[in-house]
Design a protein around this motif. Structure first.
Motif, PDB file in Angstrom:
ATOM      1  N   LEU A  35       0.771  -1.174   0.009  1.00  0.00           N
ATOM      2  CA  LEU A  35       0.005   0.093  -0.156  1.00  0.00           C
ATOM      3  C   LEU A  35       0.792   1.417  -0.022  1.00  0.00           C
ATOM      4  CD1 LEU A  35      -2.601  -1.360   2.674  1.00  0.00           C
ATOM      5  CD2 LEU A  35      -3.089  -0.563   0.136  1.00  0.00           C
ATOM      6  N   GLU A  36       1.899   1.535   0.718  1.00  0.00           N
ATOM      7  CA  GLU A  36       2.783   2.365   0.947  1.00  0.00           C
ATOM      8  C   GLU A  36       3.413   2.657  -0.341  1.00  0.00           C
ATOM      9  OE1 GLU A  36       3.872   2.263   5.629  1.00  0.00           O
ATOM     10  OE2 GLU A  36       5.521   1.324   4.019  1.00  0.00           O
ATOM     11  N   GLU A  37       3.980   1.647  -1.322  1.00  0.00           N
ATOM     12  CA  GLU A  37       4.234   1.768  -2.416  1.00  0.00           C
ATOM     13  C   GLU A  37       3.590   2.198  -3.297  1.00  0.00           C
ATOM     14  OE1 GLU A  37       5.932  -2.124  -3.297  1.00  0.00           O
ATOM     15  OE2 GLU A  37       7.446  -2.075  -2.166  1.00  0.00           O
ATOM     16  N   ARG A  38       2.268   2.392  -3.098  1.00  0.00           N
ATOM     17  CA  ARG A  38       1.062   2.938  -3.955  1.00  0.00           C
ATOM     18  C   ARG A  38       0.612   4.306  -3.655  1.00  0.00           C
ATOM     19  NH1 ARG A  38       2.354  -1.677  -4.757  1.00  0.00           N
ATOM     20  NH2 ARG A  38       2.162  -2.731  -6.617  1.00  0.00           N
ATOM     21  N   CYS A  39       1.447   4.707  -2.382  1.00  0.00           N
ATOM     22  CA  CYS A  39       1.133   6.118  -2.002  1.00  0.00           C
ATOM     23  C   CYS A  39      -0.430   6.137  -1.251  1.00  0.00           C
ATOM     24  CB  CYS A  39       1.513   7.236  -2.904  1.00  0.00           C
ATOM     25  SG  CYS A  39       2.951   7.518  -3.441  1.00  0.00           S
ATOM     26  N   VAL A  40      -0.738   5.005  -0.688  1.00  0.00           N
ATOM     27  CA  VAL A  40      -1.916   4.872   0.185  1.00  0.00           C
ATOM     28  C   VAL A  40      -1.675   5.241   1.345  1.00  0.00           C
ATOM     29  CG1 VAL A  40      -3.822   3.523   0.747  1.00  0.00           C
ATOM     30  CG2 VAL A  40      -2.767   3.322  -1.679  1.00  0.00           C
ATOM     31  N   ARG A  41      -2.461   6.158   2.000  1.00  0.00           N
ATOM     32  CA  ARG A  41      -2.226   6.526   3.470  1.00  0.00           C
ATOM     33  C   ARG A  41      -2.879   5.527   4.099  1.00  0.00           C
ATOM     34  NH1 ARG A  41      -6.401  10.370   6.134  1.00  0.00           N
ATOM     35  NH2 ARG A  41      -5.551   9.389   8.313  1.00  0.00           N
ATOM     36  N   VAL A  42      -1.709   4.668   4.718  1.00  0.00           N
ATOM     37  CA  VAL A  42      -2.204   3.634   5.667  1.00  0.00           C
ATOM     38  C   VAL A  42      -1.195   3.807   7.155  1.00  0.00           C
ATOM     39  CG1 VAL A  42      -0.059   2.305   4.580  1.00  0.00           C
ATOM     40  CG2 VAL A  42      -2.058   1.146   5.827  1.00  0.00           C
ATOM     41  N   ARG A  43      -2.167   3.323   8.145  1.00  0.00           N
ATOM     42  CA  ARG A  43      -1.796   3.475   9.618  1.00  0.00           C
ATOM     43  C   ARG A  43      -1.794   2.093   9.878  1.00  0.00           C
ATOM     44  NH1 ARG A  43      -4.873   7.695  12.544  1.00  0.00           N
ATOM     45  NH2 ARG A  43      -6.560   7.026  11.188  1.00  0.00           N
ATOM     46  N   SER A  44      -0.990   1.811  10.780  1.00  0.00           N
ATOM     47  CA  SER A  44      -0.747   0.367  11.453  1.00  0.00           C
ATOM     48  C   SER A  44      -1.358   0.402  13.035  1.00  0.00           C
ATOM     49  CB  SER A  44       0.709   0.028  11.579  1.00  0.00           C
ATOM     50  OG  SER A  44       1.126  -0.184  10.139  1.00  0.00           O
ATOM     51  N   GLN A  45      -1.957  -0.689  13.381  1.00  0.00           N
ATOM     52  CA  GLN A  45      -2.120  -0.872  14.650  1.00  0.00           C
ATOM     53  C   GLN A  45      -2.776   0.242  15.549  1.00  0.00           C
ATOM     54  OE1 GLN A  45      -1.918  -3.885  16.253  1.00  0.00           O
ATOM     55  NE2 GLN A  45      -1.386  -4.663  14.317  1.00  0.00           N
ATOM     56  N   VAL A  46      -3.894   0.577  14.774  1.00  0.00           N
ATOM     57  CA  VAL A  46      -4.853   1.766  15.169  1.00  0.00           C
ATOM     58  C   VAL A  46      -6.150   1.378  16.263  1.00  0.00           C
ATOM     59  CG1 VAL A  46      -6.271   3.701  14.293  1.00  0.00           C
ATOM     60  CG2 VAL A  46      -4.228   3.073  12.951  1.00  0.00           C
ATOM     61  N   GLN A  47      -6.127   2.067  17.130  1.00  0.00           N
ATOM     62  CA  GLN A  47      -7.121   1.975  18.235  1.00  0.00           C
ATOM     63  C   GLN A  47      -8.312   2.721  17.626  1.00  0.00           C
ATOM     64  OE1 GLN A  47      -6.254   0.215  21.247  1.00  0.00           O
ATOM     65  NE2 GLN A  47      -8.514   0.136  21.750  1.00  0.00           N
ATOM     66  N   LEU A  48      -9.540   2.003  17.353  1.00  0.00           N
ATOM     67  CA  LEU A  48     -10.672   2.498  16.759  1.00  0.00           C
ATOM     68  C   LEU A  48     -11.897   2.672  17.781  1.00  0.00           C
ATOM     69  CD1 LEU A  48     -10.608   1.201  12.876  1.00  0.00           C
ATOM     70  CD2 LEU A  48      -9.938   3.368  13.726  1.00  0.00           C
ATOM     71  N   ALA A  49     -11.935   1.749  18.525  1.00  0.00           N
ATOM     72  CA  ALA A  49     -12.946   1.848  19.563  1.00  0.00           C
ATOM     73  C   ALA A  49     -12.420   1.244  20.899  1.00  0.00           C
ATOM     74  CB  ALA A  49     -14.157   1.041  19.028  1.00  0.00           C
ATOM     75  N   LEU A  50     -13.062   1.102  21.967  1.00  0.00           N
ATOM     76  CA  LEU A  50     -12.462   0.722  23.175  1.00  0.00           C
ATOM     77  C   LEU A  50     -12.317  -0.829  23.059  1.00  0.00           C
ATOM     78  CD1 LEU A  50     -12.006   1.121  26.113  1.00  0.00           C
ATOM     79  CD2 LEU A  50     -14.395   0.470  26.612  1.00  0.00           C
ATOM     80  N   GLY A  51     -10.987  -1.263  23.128  1.00  0.00           N
ATOM     81  CA  GLY A  51     -10.746  -2.720  22.950  1.00  0.00           C
ATOM     82  C   GLY A  51     -10.717  -3.394  21.479  1.00  0.00           C
ATOM     83  N   ILE A  52     -10.695  -2.344  20.650  1.00  0.00           N
ATOM     84  CA  ILE A  52     -10.680  -2.616  19.407  1.00  0.00           C
ATOM     85  C   ILE A  52      -9.578  -1.765  18.419  1.00  0.00           C
ATOM     86  CG2 ILE A  52     -11.781  -2.794  16.884  1.00  0.00           C
ATOM     87  CD1 ILE A  52     -14.086  -3.058  18.477  1.00  0.00           C
TER      88      ILE A  52
END
Length: 152
Positions: A58-75
């Motif tokens: 994804l990064e090689e295609r310049c897509v904004r990507v984040r790793s290990q993101v907390q999106l909700a409590l416990g998720i």
């Protein structure tokens, strides 16, 4: 060895505490620039080689990507693309257990209710069936759905 394979090994070693940041700097310092530059992108939070491979693609295609993101409590999710596309990189080792399977579906439902799109990729899809997987991911990226705003 390809840069990608090296990144997978390095990120795994960093995540498991088998390689320190200082050790990484020492290792990279010994490499020719053509390897050192791309490997400077390695992270310590990747939970699997599958996650590393997908994130690097994804990064090689310049897509904004984040790793290990907390999106909700416990998720916490493996990868978040743009504003709302979650990619989970699943392996049988951790996700084949009936309790984990049930928990994964519970999490997916919570995320979907909040407007996230969840895609689960298996090790086989990434390493054995990559050409087909890549085509489908590219089709989804072209639609740019991952850039739409989440519902209020």
């Amino acid at each position: 060895m390809s840069t990608m394979k090296a990144a997978i090994l390095i990120e795994s070693a960093l995540n498991q505490g088998r390689l320190s940041r200082a050790g990484l700097e020492q290792l990279l310092g010994k490499l020719p620039q053509r390897y050192r530059s791309p490997l400077s992108r390695v992270r310590s939070d990747a939970q699997s080689g599958t996650e590393t491979a997908v994130r690097w693609w994804l990064e090689e295609r310049c897509v904004r990507v984040r790793s290990q993101v907390q999106l909700a409590l416990g998720i916490r999710v493996d990868l978040l693309l743009g504003t709302n596309w979650v990619i989970e990189c699943d392996s049988r080792r951790f996700h084949d257990d009936p309790d984990q399977y049930r928990e994964d579906r519970r999490r997916d439902l919570v995320l979907a209710s909040r407007g996230y799109r969840v895609t689960r990729l298996t090790w086989e899809q990434v390493f054995l069936e990559w050409k087909a997987t890549e085509r489908m991911l590219q089709t989804m990226l072209r639609r740019r759905d991952h850039r739409r705003a989440l519902p209020a």
